[in-house]
Design a protein around this motif. Sequence first.
Motif, PDB file in Angstrom:
ATOM      1  N   THR A 403      30.908 120.201  90.163  1.00 39.01           N
ATOM      2  CA  THR A 403      31.074 121.540  89.598  1.00 39.01           C
ATOM      3  C   THR A 403      32.547 121.892  89.451  1.00 39.01           C
ATOM      4  O   THR A 403      33.421 121.250  90.040  1.00 39.01           O
ATOM      5  CB  THR A 403      30.407 122.603  90.489  1.00 39.01           C
ATOM      6  N   ILE A 407      29.584 126.649  93.682  1.00 38.78           N
ATOM      7  CA  ILE A 407      28.357 126.521  92.885  1.00 38.78           C
ATOM      8  C   ILE A 407      27.571 127.817  92.806  1.00 38.78           C
ATOM      9  O   ILE A 407      26.750 128.012  91.910  1.00 38.78           O
ATOM     10  CB  ILE A 407      27.482 125.387  93.454  1.00 38.78           C
ATOM     11  N   THR A 412      31.085 129.619  87.708  1.00 44.52           N
ATOM     12  CA  THR A 412      31.222 128.176  87.940  1.00 44.52           C
ATOM     13  C   THR A 412      30.363 127.384  86.965  1.00 44.52           C
ATOM     14  O   THR A 412      29.242 127.769  86.641  1.00 44.52           O
ATOM     15  CB  THR A 412      30.828 127.832  89.391  1.00 44.52           C
ATOM     16  N   LEU A 414      28.452 123.800  86.111  1.00 44.30           N
ATOM     17  CA  LEU A 414      27.900 122.543  86.601  1.00 44.30           C
ATOM     18  C   LEU A 414      28.171 121.476  85.541  1.00 44.30           C
ATOM     19  O   LEU A 414      27.660 121.558  84.423  1.00 44.30           O
ATOM     20  CB  LEU A 414      26.391 122.689  86.841  1.00 44.30           C
TER      21      LEU A 414
END
Length: 981
Positions: A403, A407, A412, A414
């Motif tokens: 990430t 997370i 954020t 992925l």
Amino acid sequence: MKLKLFALTLLWCCATTFSQDYFPENDGVKSKNNNYMAFTNAKIYVTPTQILEKGTLLIQNGKVVEVGTSISIPKNAVIENLEGKSVYPSFIDAYSAFGVEKPKRAPGRGRASQYEATREGFYWNDHIMPENEAISKFKFDNKKAGELRKAGFGVVNSHIQDGIARGTGVLVALNSSGSDGDRILEDQSAQYFSFSKSIAKRQSYPTSLMGATALLRQLHYDLDWYAKGNVSTKDRSLEALIENKGLPQIFTAGSNGNIMRADKIGDQFGIQYAILGGGDEYQYISAVKNTNAKLIIPINFPKAYDVSNPYSADYVNLSDMRHWNLAPTNPKILEDNGVQFSLTTHELKSPSNFKAMLIKAIAHGLSKTKALEALTTVPASILGKSSMIGTLQSGRQANFLITSGDIFDKSTTLYENWVQGTKNVINNKNQKDIRGNYDLTAGGQSYKMSITGEISKPKVEIKKDTTKLKSKIDYATDWLNFSITSEDGKIYRMTSLVSKNSDNLNGKLILPSGKESSFTANKTSSFEAAVRKKTKEKGAPELVTMTYPNIGYGNISKPKQETLIFKNATVWTGETILENTDVIVKNGKISKVGKDLSGGSAKEIDATGKHLTAGVIDEHSHIGALAINEAGHNSTAEVKMEDVVDPRDIDLYRNLAGGVTTIQLLHGSANPIGGRSAVLRLKWGEGVDGLLFPNMPKFIKFALGENVKQSNWQSFSRFPQTRMGVEQVFINYFQRAKEYDSNKKSGKAYRYDEEMETLAEILNGERYISCHSYVQSEINMLMKVADQFNFKINTFTHILEGYKVADKMAEHGVGGSTFSDWWAYKYEVKDAIPHNAAIMASQGVTVAINSDDAEMSRRLNQEAGKTIKYGGVSEIEAWKMVTLNPAKLLHIDDRVGTIEVGKDADLVLWSDYPMSVYAKAEKTIIEGAVYFDLEKDKVQRETIQKERNKLITLMLNEKDGGAKMQGPRQNKKARFECDTL
């Protein structure tokens, strides 16, 4: 060129990882890749609590070889620098139906019920299917696997979500590159149970929650009997249960009440279930905690209701509004109370909604460490696979996420989800993040532009002043294309090559005329900053106060015993009426009764001009239940009403407002032999166990007449179909119970049968019968059956032809619990008269007036008064019919029913003569605690209105903020009667 070589190396590595050594190779040279992958300089969450800064993760052949900060990297390792990025274990969903086709619903057969099983060589009930194996029906779904990986999941535990005993699950790695030989981690991952019947089967029993509970109990008794070698034939269902005994046991509950029901079954048979909850555990958190069960918790938090229309808003009850407000706190409350739980995508419309719900739970107080545990180590522990999955420790499967940062942060990204060492790209981590806010200049006009969404799939919003314009965006391989449609319908198209060295955008502009120009977009704030600002502006969630129970008239805190003195009351002791008398209540008991008493530090209640009586007792009630009838068999003595007590039923509170303190919760009249009763004290705010009358006597409901032979709903497939048949049902079952009891008492080995145990208790004088009855011939019949088997009927309830056989009832020793003035509401009631109660009483029968109705039950004081009009009984005898007499019929008259020193302080203070239509219960007290107070009720009504207005405002704010809403709906609990199915 280097990037292309790296990609080819990685592809070859992944392709060769998942071939078995003994498989032949016919499409090329056979070889095995033993290269390593080393991910360096990352922030690595080895476990939720072990975090490495600038760590290295070394993997080979789909497993973690080593993780640390000073790892010696082998020469044959492909190294990837993850500086500035984070690595987490991939998530695990312990409760899924992934890859398993949902069973198809069996076609209907109208009113004709199927009472027998359709299978041979299996358990006698079609809804018991422990022999089912999800692996036999499993088919990897690549599309859904991609959706789950995108949500962060690497492993799911799937099963056939159908039936009461559902069989075994399959543990699957979401690896699209391998075969089932690689991705199936466990083909017998757990054994599953639920309270829900199979939709693919049509066998009638069980028709209720209490029937399902009883069936599970009997299943375990039968399993024990079978396992000891006492059955000569083979039962493939029980064989499967024996084989699966060592697996994790997972129970689908789906609500806080069902969690307790499932755990009670587990405790009885020495099983600790992991239990699927319903997201409402916060409402009874102490009881949930006491189960010591690991929970699997859905986070499908409800959407706010669209209450913009005030008329529609009235349909939404306060309980549902509160749940919308408080449901996101459920994970936090579980954490605060030390309950171990995992989180699941179960009941979410799509896995894509999971992150938003998870972030919502965190915003409502769930810690990020606990959230990560709930998605990694706890589900691994539930499945008994902690040495394989759930962490990035050495030897575990190489299932991990890469990430851009935290997370659990909304901003954020992925990038990748690696499953079994196979790379799955979610967002290209080499693609620049262009999300943020911009000042856009194009065609001589200025705009405000906001780019949100995902890095590889952004969304755009463009405004001219405060007007939102239609816009589109596409971003791939560093090229950005977007367009604006002006208010007059003109389209401006823009293209830009995104620079690695600048956050600003500029490029070609195609004007509506087709001419080329240029545009510039200067970045004013990053996406992360915008998210943080929005979160800060939103502030902490505004929460309402939870009550016990968590509905409108619930208590902020549970009522407690008080020391009270009632001064100058008109006291109805049960045998006489005392004027200007004092009563002292202490430690839940009636301490003193007399004149001019001194209460010391007791709380004084001026009862001048008011009447104090014992609490009203309803011998025949159907309130406070989730089901009333188990109609799947003609005898259901194995079921228990205490298994379906509903402590949230508002009718419990309404009954308190009518002076009712105790009820007998009876099974319905769908079968000759019904279920076991529960005697309840209406302690509003307590859970199920707190409502049950301590050491309550054992009762069971029997029934006669139209309902049991099913003539009222035109069903002709079940015996009995006649009143003669009803008699034979009784004789047959009691003879069988007699033989069962004799065998049990002989000391020989015997199969424990809950139904026979219950009937044997009747024969042994340990359980009492309350029998639904109308017609004199059947009343006589059941007394004769009882005489034949040497026991007594305790109570005939309804008993509207009791006046015809009152002398025989008195001779038999049976009581009568009747209506005051109901008649002619169906054919078998055509001979009913309002003088019935008085005539039975005149012959020495103990007579009570009951309700069998949620509305009438809170006016039983008035019903008692009718017996004075119809029959001329005295006011003392009339009042006994709703206090002392039902207490006698329930065998609790040593505790309640009168005002006597030493008895429990179950009392009602009335504003007026208690049988008057003008009388109101000002205070209703149970064991010295005030459970209803008229003045408090008035305050609550105002408080409820204020709370509704507050919640409506919060919901309107949600709508104004662009949140998805649900339409208003009325969630109204059905009221039950004897024949409710």
